[in-house]
Motif scaffolding. Structure first.
Motif, PDB file in Angstrom:
ATOM      1  N   TYR A  24      39.698-101.701   8.704  1.00  0.00           N
ATOM      2  CA  TYR A  24      39.287-100.511   9.439  1.00  0.00           C
ATOM      3  C   TYR A  24      40.505 -99.651   9.777  1.00  0.00           C
ATOM      4  N   LEU A  25      41.579-100.314  10.254  1.00  0.00           N
ATOM      5  CA  LEU A  25      42.814 -99.596  10.571  1.00  0.00           C
ATOM      6  C   LEU A  25      43.387 -98.921   9.326  1.00  0.00           C
ATOM      7  N   ALA A  26      43.272 -99.618   8.197  1.00  0.00           N
ATOM      8  CA  ALA A  26      43.796 -99.057   6.943  1.00  0.00           C
ATOM      9  C   ALA A  26      43.046 -97.773   6.576  1.00  0.00           C
ATOM     10  N   ARG A  27      41.741 -97.771   6.799  1.00  0.00           N
ATOM     11  CA  ARG A  27      40.960 -96.572   6.478  1.00  0.00           C
ATOM     12  C   ARG A  27      41.301 -95.419   7.424  1.00  0.00           C
ATOM     13  N   LEU A  28      41.632 -95.764   8.670  1.00  0.00           N
ATOM     14  CA  LEU A  28      42.036 -94.726   9.614  1.00  0.00           C
ATOM     15  C   LEU A  28      43.418 -94.189   9.275  1.00  0.00           C
ATOM     16  N   ARG A  29      44.290 -95.093   8.866  1.00  0.00           N
ATOM     17  CA  ARG A  29      45.673 -94.714   8.621  1.00  0.00           C
ATOM     18  C   ARG A  29      45.830 -93.957   7.301  1.00  0.00           C
ATOM     19  N   TRP A  30      45.084 -94.378   6.315  1.00  0.00           N
ATOM     20  CA  TRP A  30      45.133 -93.719   5.002  1.00  0.00           C
ATOM     21  C   TRP A  30      43.738 -93.210   4.654  1.00  0.00           C
ATOM     22  N   PRO A  31      43.288 -92.158   5.318  1.00  0.00           N
ATOM     23  CA  PRO A  31      41.909 -91.689   5.093  1.00  0.00           C
ATOM     24  C   PRO A  31      41.648 -91.280   3.647  1.00  0.00           C
ATOM     25  N   LYS A  32      42.719 -90.858   2.942  1.00  0.00           N
ATOM     26  CA  LYS A  32      42.517 -90.475   1.542  1.00  0.00           C
ATOM     27  C   LYS A  32      42.983 -91.575   0.603  1.00  0.00           C
ATOM     28  N   GLY A  33      43.091 -92.776   1.130  1.00  0.00           N
ATOM     29  CA  GLY A  33      43.533 -93.899   0.313  1.00  0.00           C
ATOM     30  C   GLY A  33      45.001 -94.217   0.544  1.00  0.00           C
ATOM     31  N   PHE A  34      45.390 -95.396   0.112  1.00  0.00           N
ATOM     32  CA  PHE A  34      46.756 -95.892   0.304  1.00  0.00           C
ATOM     33  C   PHE A  34      47.800 -94.978  -0.349  1.00  0.00           C
ATOM     34  N   VAL A  35      48.899 -94.762   0.347  1.00  0.00           N
ATOM     35  CA  VAL A  35      50.044 -94.063  -0.240  1.00  0.00           C
ATOM     36  C   VAL A  35      51.292 -94.887   0.042  1.00  0.00           C
ATOM     37  N   CYS A  36      52.008 -95.291  -0.999  1.00  0.00           N
ATOM     38  CA  CYS A  36      53.215 -96.099  -0.827  1.00  0.00           C
ATOM     39  C   CYS A  36      54.332 -95.247  -0.231  1.00  0.00           C
ATOM     40  N   THR A  37      55.008 -95.787   0.812  1.00  0.00           N
ATOM     41  CA  THR A  37      56.109 -95.032   1.416  1.00  0.00           C
ATOM     42  C   THR A  37      57.370 -95.131   0.555  1.00  0.00           C
ATOM     43  N   GLY A  38      57.382 -96.096  -0.377  1.00  0.00           N
ATOM     44  CA  GLY A  38      58.539 -96.245  -1.250  1.00  0.00           C
ATOM     45  C   GLY A  38      58.480 -95.278  -2.428  1.00  0.00           C
ATOM     46  N   CYS A  39      57.340 -95.268  -3.160  1.00  0.00           N
ATOM     47  CA  CYS A  39      57.281 -94.490  -4.408  1.00  0.00           C
ATOM     48  C   CYS A  39      56.099 -93.535  -4.458  1.00  0.00           C
ATOM     49  N   THR A  40      55.379 -93.395  -3.360  1.00  0.00           N
ATOM     50  CA  THR A  40      54.158 -92.582  -3.262  1.00  0.00           C
ATOM     51  C   THR A  40      53.045 -93.032  -4.224  1.00  0.00           C
ATOM     52  N   GLY A  41      53.138 -94.275  -4.699  1.00  0.00           N
ATOM     53  CA  GLY A  41      52.067 -94.838  -5.522  1.00  0.00           C
ATOM     54  C   GLY A  41      50.765 -94.898  -4.733  1.00  0.00           C
ATOM     55  N   ARG A  42      49.646 -94.819  -5.469  1.00  0.00           N
ATOM     56  CA  ARG A  42      48.355 -94.759  -4.788  1.00  0.00           C
ATOM     57  C   ARG A  42      47.542 -96.049  -4.896  1.00  0.00           C
ATOM     58  N   HIS A  43      48.103 -97.053  -5.572  1.00  0.00           N
ATOM     59  CA  HIS A  43      47.335 -98.285  -5.712  1.00  0.00           C
ATOM     60  C   HIS A  43      48.033 -99.442  -5.032  1.00  0.00           C
ATOM     61  N   ALA A  44      47.249-100.289  -4.381  1.00  0.00           N
ATOM     62  CA  ALA A  44      47.841-101.423  -3.673  1.00  0.00           C
ATOM     63  C   ALA A  44      46.933-102.637  -3.752  1.00  0.00           C
ATOM     64  N   TRP A  45      47.555-103.814  -3.676  1.00  0.00           N
ATOM     65  CA  TRP A  45      46.813-105.056  -3.531  1.00  0.00           C
ATOM     66  C   TRP A  45      46.961-105.496  -2.085  1.00  0.00           C
ATOM     67  N   SER A  46      45.951-106.155  -1.549  1.00  0.00           N
ATOM     68  CA  SER A  46      46.182-106.725  -0.225  1.00  0.00           C
ATOM     69  C   SER A  46      46.636-108.172  -0.394  1.00  0.00           C
ATOM     70  N   THR A  47      47.621-108.559   0.388  1.00  0.00           N
ATOM     71  CA  THR A  47      48.189-109.895   0.264  1.00  0.00           C
ATOM     72  C   THR A  47      47.547-110.843   1.271  1.00  0.00           C
ATOM     73  N   LYS A  48      47.835-112.123   1.092  1.00  0.00           N
ATOM     74  CA  LYS A  48      47.251-113.122   1.995  1.00  0.00           C
ATOM     75  C   LYS A  48      47.752-112.969   3.419  1.00  0.00           C
ATOM     76  N   ARG A  49      48.976-112.418   3.554  1.00  0.00           N
ATOM     77  CA  ARG A  49      49.533-112.275   4.892  1.00  0.00           C
ATOM     78  C   ARG A  49      49.079-110.984   5.581  1.00  0.00           C
ATOM     79  N   GLY A  50      48.064-110.349   5.020  1.00  0.00           N
ATOM     80  CA  GLY A  50      47.521-109.154   5.655  1.00  0.00           C
ATOM     81  C   GLY A  50      48.340-107.909   5.409  1.00  0.00           C
TER      82      GLY A  50
END
Ligand SMILES: [Zn+2]
Length: 300
Positions: A24-50
């Protein structure tokens, strides 16, 4: 995305796990989807450590980094419940109440949580007041008789700005100021009010430079009784008396000068959203602001 719980039961269902809270927080933080702060990539995997890991560069991001939840060792589900409780208290929340309802081990923890939440109530980069705005100062706290309207003594001086909405009050802004000099009050107006707005004040000299910094100025010079002064600036006086009553009622007036800023934030948050029909909406706004806040910046 305004899907928020309407009732406690819905909250319990929707946010039963830390994972659900994080999503839920992720959707609030990235309303238009994930954006990498390193390379501005738009795709991400979620890891086991959250964490979210950028699919392009491998950069890992925590959805809570840079927010009030950043160092939270307790679970997010508990934080969400704390926020629900805080926003559903009609007259403001106390640390003791929060400790009881969440079963927190110590009063100190509850107190720290509450202050973090109050900090989240100030939205960074929020809009300034506009149109016609009344501005005045009021003394808060510190029981001390006499000394006149602008004598500070043990009290704190709070600058108040209130929008004129017909006969009613629009949004408000509050800030503790050092004194009633132009050096203290003009920066407050500039932070709180959109340039070009009509600012209504009493005859205090400190406000005379308002036109020079881009405001229209309605200066109401008042000679006479306190009643006449209140009648000329009814909205700021109404806000000031509500604030004082709230501090006395909810916090028994036991607010130290150094913590007053947090209480002013809570009061402003509640006041500006007083017409929200759903408690859930207030919860949603607080959550939205909580993920946007930089803990190092507020009240720095
Ligand atoms: Zn990347």
């Amino acid at each position: 995305m305004e899907d928020y719980p309407r009732t406690l039961l819905e909250l319990e269902k929707q946010f039963a796990t830390d994972e659900a809270c994080r999503e839920y927080l992720a959707r609030l933080r990235w309303p238009k989807g994930f954006v990498c702060t390193g390379c501005t990539g738009r795709h991400a995997w979620s890891t086991k450590r959250g964490l979210w890991m950028c699919a392009a560069c491998g950069h890992q991001v925590s959805v809570t980094a840079g927010t009030i939840f950043q160092d939270a060792r307790s679970s997010l589900t508990l934080w969400f419940r704390a926020m629900w409780w805080v926003t559903s208290q009609k007259n403001g929340a106390s640390a003791l109440g929060l400790q009881r309802v969440l079963g927190l081990g110590s009063y100190r923890t509850a107190w720290t949580w509450l202050h973090k939440l109050r900090r989240a109530m100030v939205r960074p980069g929020r809009d300034r007041l506009s149109g016609e705005v009344e501005v005045d100062e009021t003394l808060v706290g510190g029981l001390e008789a006499g000394g006149g309207r602008r004598h500070i003594g043990k009290k704190a001086l709070v600058a108040v700005a209130a929008e004129v909405r017909g006969r009613a009050i629009g949004r408000i802004r509050l800030r503790r100021v050092q004194d009633s000099s132009a050096a203290s009050l003009l920066p407050f107006v500039q932070e709180a009010v959109e340039p070009g707005a009509l600012v209504i004040t009493d005859g205090l000299q400190s406000y005379r430079r308002l036109p020079a910094v881009g405001y229209r100025h309605d200066r109401r010079i008042l000679l006479g009784s306190e009643e006449a002064v209140e009648a000329a600036l009814p909205r700021v006086h109404r806000v000031a008396s509500l604030l004082k009553r709230w501090l006395l009622g909810t916090h028994h007036g036991a607010v130290s000068r150094e913590h007053l800023d947090y209480y002013l934030d809570e009061f402003t948050f509640r006041f500006n959203r007083r017409s929200s029909r759903h408690r859930g909406k207030l919860f949603f706004r607080l959550l939205e602001q909580a993920v946007a806040v930089d803990p190092g910046l507020a009240h720095a």
